[in-house]
Design an enzyme around this catalytic site. Sequence first.
Site, short mmCIF file in Angstrom:
data_model
loop_
_atom_site.label_atom_id
_atom_site.label_comp_id
_atom_site.label_asym_id
_atom_site.label_seq_id
_atom_site.Cartn_x
_atom_site.Cartn_y
_atom_site.Cartn_z
N HIS A 1 -9.70 0.87 5.01
CA HIS A 1 -8.37 0.98 5.63
C HIS A 1 -8.46 1.86 6.87
O HIS A 1 -9.24 2.81 6.94
CB HIS A 1 -7.38 1.59 4.63
CG HIS A 1 -5.98 1.59 5.16
ND1 HIS A 1 -5.51 2.60 5.97
CD2 HIS A 1 -4.98 0.69 5.06
CE1 HIS A 1 -4.26 2.31 6.32
NE2 HIS A 1 -3.92 1.16 5.78
N ASN B 1 0.86 -1.19 0.00
CA ASN B 1 0.00 0.00 0.00
C ASN B 1 0.90 1.24 0.00
O ASN B 1 1.50 1.58 1.01
CB ASN B 1 -0.89 -0.05 1.26
CG ASN B 1 -1.75 1.19 1.42
OD1 ASN B 1 -1.82 2.03 0.53
ND2 ASN B 1 -2.41 1.30 2.57
N GLU C 1 -5.28 -5.36 10.65
CA GLU C 1 -4.29 -4.30 10.87
C GLU C 1 -4.64 -3.54 12.15
O GLU C 1 -5.46 -2.60 12.11
CB GLU C 1 -4.30 -3.33 9.69
CG GLU C 1 -3.96 -3.97 8.37
CD GLU C 1 -3.47 -2.94 7.36
OE1 GLU C 1 -2.30 -3.01 6.97
OE2 GLU C 1 -4.24 -2.05 6.99
N LYS D 1 0.07 4.24 -0.23
CA LYS D 1 -0.59 5.40 0.41
C LYS D 1 -0.36 6.68 -0.40
O LYS D 1 -0.47 6.66 -1.62
CB LYS D 1 -0.10 5.55 1.86
CG LYS D 1 -0.23 4.25 2.65
CD LYS D 1 -0.07 4.43 4.13
CE LYS D 1 -0.21 3.08 4.83
NZ LYS D 1 -0.23 3.16 6.27
N GLY E 1 2.21 2.10 10.89
CA GLY E 1 3.11 3.25 10.75
C GLY E 1 3.79 3.66 12.03
O GLY E 1 4.36 4.75 12.11
N SER F 1 3.34 -2.09 10.36
CA SER F 1 4.79 -2.03 10.59
C SER F 1 5.52 -3.31 10.17
O SER F 1 6.48 -3.73 10.80
CB SER F 1 5.09 -1.70 12.06
OG SER F 1 4.62 -0.40 12.37
N GLU G 1 -6.79 4.25 7.94
CA GLU G 1 -6.68 5.71 7.75
C GLU G 1 -7.99 6.29 7.22
O GLU G 1 -8.32 7.43 7.51
CB GLU G 1 -5.48 6.02 6.85
CG GLU G 1 -4.18 5.89 7.64
CD GLU G 1 -3.03 5.25 6.90
OE1 GLU G 1 -3.03 5.26 5.66
OE2 GLU G 1 -2.13 4.73 7.58
P1 PGA Z 1 2.72 0.32 7.56
O1 PGA Z 1 1.25 0.44 6.98
O2 PGA Z 1 3.32 -0.95 6.99
O3 PGA Z 1 3.44 1.55 7.12
O4 PGA Z 1 2.58 0.23 9.06
C1 PGA Z 1 0.44 -0.70 6.80
C2 PGA Z 1 -0.89 -0.31 6.22
O5 PGA Z 1 -1.41 0.77 6.55
O6 PGA Z 1 -1.46 -1.05 5.44
#
Ligand code: PGA
Length: 244
Positions: free
Chosen positions: A91, A7, A162, A9, A168, A204, A93
């Site tokens: 997701h 992803n 997740e 983003k 993140g 992460s 976010e």
């Molecule tokens: P990250 O994000 O690997 O940067 O923690 C994972 C995600 O949001 O799918």
Amino acid sequence: MKYLFGNWKMYLSNGDSLALAQDLHDVSAEGVTLAVFPNTLSFREVCQALSDSDISCGAQNVSWTPQGAYTGATSAHLFADSGATYALVGHSERRHVFGEGNEVIRKRLDACIAEGLTPVLCIGETAEDREQNKAEYRIKKQLMKALEGLESAPKQLFVAYEPVWAIGTGDACDPEEAVRMIELIKAEITQYIDTEVAVLYGGSVNSENMVSYVSHEAVDGVLVGRASTDAQSYRDMIDACKHI
Ligand code: PGA
């Protein structure tokens, strides 16, 4: 078969997205299923660059209406027409930064199914949920709101577990706990659909810790954010998947 989904983003410029796609063009998947989720503006170009490669493309978010007076929206239909195979739905976010609730997420899921996009339904508890012993409750509720009474089942469905606190932050979920949650998710889903469901872990993940997740049979793969935006790190993860 393991899945390695990246992803991107809103980390990359359009030029950097295309350059990354071109860099990854010749990777050989050999038993690993690969997909990347570029930003909306570079989507078509990245899809075209990867069209004859082992990497598929997915949308980061889709609107539920196919077309019409919806300023600023990009429909599942437009993504499908631009070469998308997958779409992230719900997701963390979208849920927590943009305030999207379970109802909107359900509409997005329905739109993906109608357009033949394979949904990657993202679910996960917050740190507060976990402190209050509500992690399992949150996951079950998110699954129920997304999947109960689906009019038509997707041919294939992915769920990404997740935990919000792991995304993140560098604070990845303990692999044994991720496995426990993923087994719970798999058991829970059977009451809603009988479609084939693959469950991924995300939060992460990087080339160093990825094997500690995908080496477990219950973990079908990973959804990787930050670490998927670097060509070498994505390649290292592909290689690690092949050696499991
Ligand atoms: P990250 O994000 O690997 O940067 O923690 C994972 C995600 O949001 O799918």
